[in-house]
Write a protein that holds these residues in place. Structure first.
Motif, short mmCIF file in Angstrom:
data_model
loop_
_atom_site.label_atom_id
_atom_site.label_comp_id
_atom_site.label_asym_id
_atom_site.label_seq_id
_atom_site.Cartn_x
_atom_site.Cartn_y
_atom_site.Cartn_z
N TRP A 1 -5.86 -19.28 61.26
CA TRP A 1 -7.11 -19.07 61.95
C TRP A 1 -8.05 -18.23 61.11
CZ3 TRP A 1 -4.71 -17.62 67.34
CH2 TRP A 1 -4.06 -18.74 67.85
N ARG B 1 -9.56 -27.26 63.08
CA ARG B 1 -9.12 -26.16 62.21
C ARG B 1 -9.97 -26.08 60.95
NH1 ARG B 1 -3.72 -27.94 63.61
NH2 ARG B 1 -2.79 -26.39 65.01
N SER C 1 -2.60 -25.47 68.53
CA SER C 1 -2.20 -24.07 68.36
C SER C 1 -1.93 -23.40 69.69
CB SER C 1 -3.29 -23.30 67.62
OG SER C 1 -3.38 -23.71 66.27
#
Length: 282
Positions: free
Chosen positions: A41, A189, A221
């Motif tokens: 992240w 992402r 996620s």
């Protein structure tokens, strides 16, 4: 009441084990088994721990103010996607997002994109995945990020892909659906957002857990699973391994289509217990 804190995730390397998953094509499997959901992240996302509700149409700010006397401090907002049940959202704009956040609400952005070809809900069959699922997933992830940015939802935010219940016995359908979900996750992402996933515990959540056990890459996620008519149970859901999607990576929708009134304002909502990332507001 809920609380919000910032945490930092690091990417996790998946162990290399040869494992086949019944019903999933080999081309979709990475060589790792029991993989952890990817956590690469861009920054420490805001994690909210507490109670949230979601409702089809974003309520006016006056209703949120009236509901400040409730236990809820999080709200799910249906901000985009061709499959939204309420595509018209007259209250939802960047000003609403900023005001809601400043008054203490934590936002859970839901994107209802294309649905599984074997979706159970007849009303969703007109918005099933068409064409190449990877291309569709990538395109819709870009749309989700663009719509989120237009609302002031910044990189580092969790965006939740809403995939309504579908038939896991249809292997052609599950292959198409998984390809779409993985592509959506990859592109989300890449664009510096956190890909979350909403579905029923007995279909989408079970499907993602089987894929995780098979070592499939590019999974969500964060897991937001629906199991209604039950008590809140974030880490005891039987379809998910107790070791997966934790810490701070789960939402349990434990009741749906219930009516609540607070401060004289009535809404039909779904109830959620949250221990997961929310939107980062610019």
């Amino acid at each position: 009441m809920g609380s919000t804190k910032r945490i930092i995730r690091r990417s996790v390397l998946l162990p290399t084990v040869l494992l086949a998953l019944l019903g999933l094509p080999a081309t979709l499997l990475a060589p790792a088994a029991g993989a952890e959901p990817e956590r690469s992240w861009p920054r420490g996302p805001n994690v909210f721990q507490g109670w949230a509700f979601d409702t089809c149409k974003t309520p006016p700010l006056s209703t949120l103010q009236a509901w400040k006397g409730s236990k809820y401090r999080g709200i799910g907002i249906y901000f985009g996607g061709r499959g939204r049940a309420c595509p018209t959202q007259p209250n939802l704009n960047a000003g609403w997002v900023r005001s809601a956040h400043r008054s203490g609400w934590r936002l859970l952005p839901l994107y209802v994109g294309s649905q599984a070809p074997c979706v159970a809900n007849k009303n969703k069959r007109k918005v099933t995945i068409r064409g190449n699922p990877e291309q569709v997933g990538t395109s819709e992830a870009r749309d989700a990020v663009a719509r989120a940015k237009a609302l002031g939802i910044a990189p580092g935010s969790a965006l939740y892909l809403d995939m309504e219940a579908y038939n896991l016995r249809n292997t052609s359908c599950t292959s198409t659906t998984l390809g779409y979900i993985r592509a959506w996750n990859r592109e989300t992402r890449r664009l510096d957002y956190v890909p979350g996933f909403y579905s029923s515990a007995d279909s989408g959540a079970r499907h993602m857990e089987r894929a995780r056990q098979a070592g499939t890459r590019d999974l969500p996620s964060v897991m937001w699973f629906a199991r209604w008519h039950s008590r809140p149970n974030l880490y005891g859901e039987p379809e998910l391994s107790r070791q997966a999607w934790r810490p701070h990576l789960r939402i349990h929708q434990y009741a749906g289509n219930v009516t609540e009134s607070h401060g004289g304002r009535r809404l039909i909502i779904d109830r959620n217990q949250v221990d997961a990332p929310v939107a980062v507001i610019q």
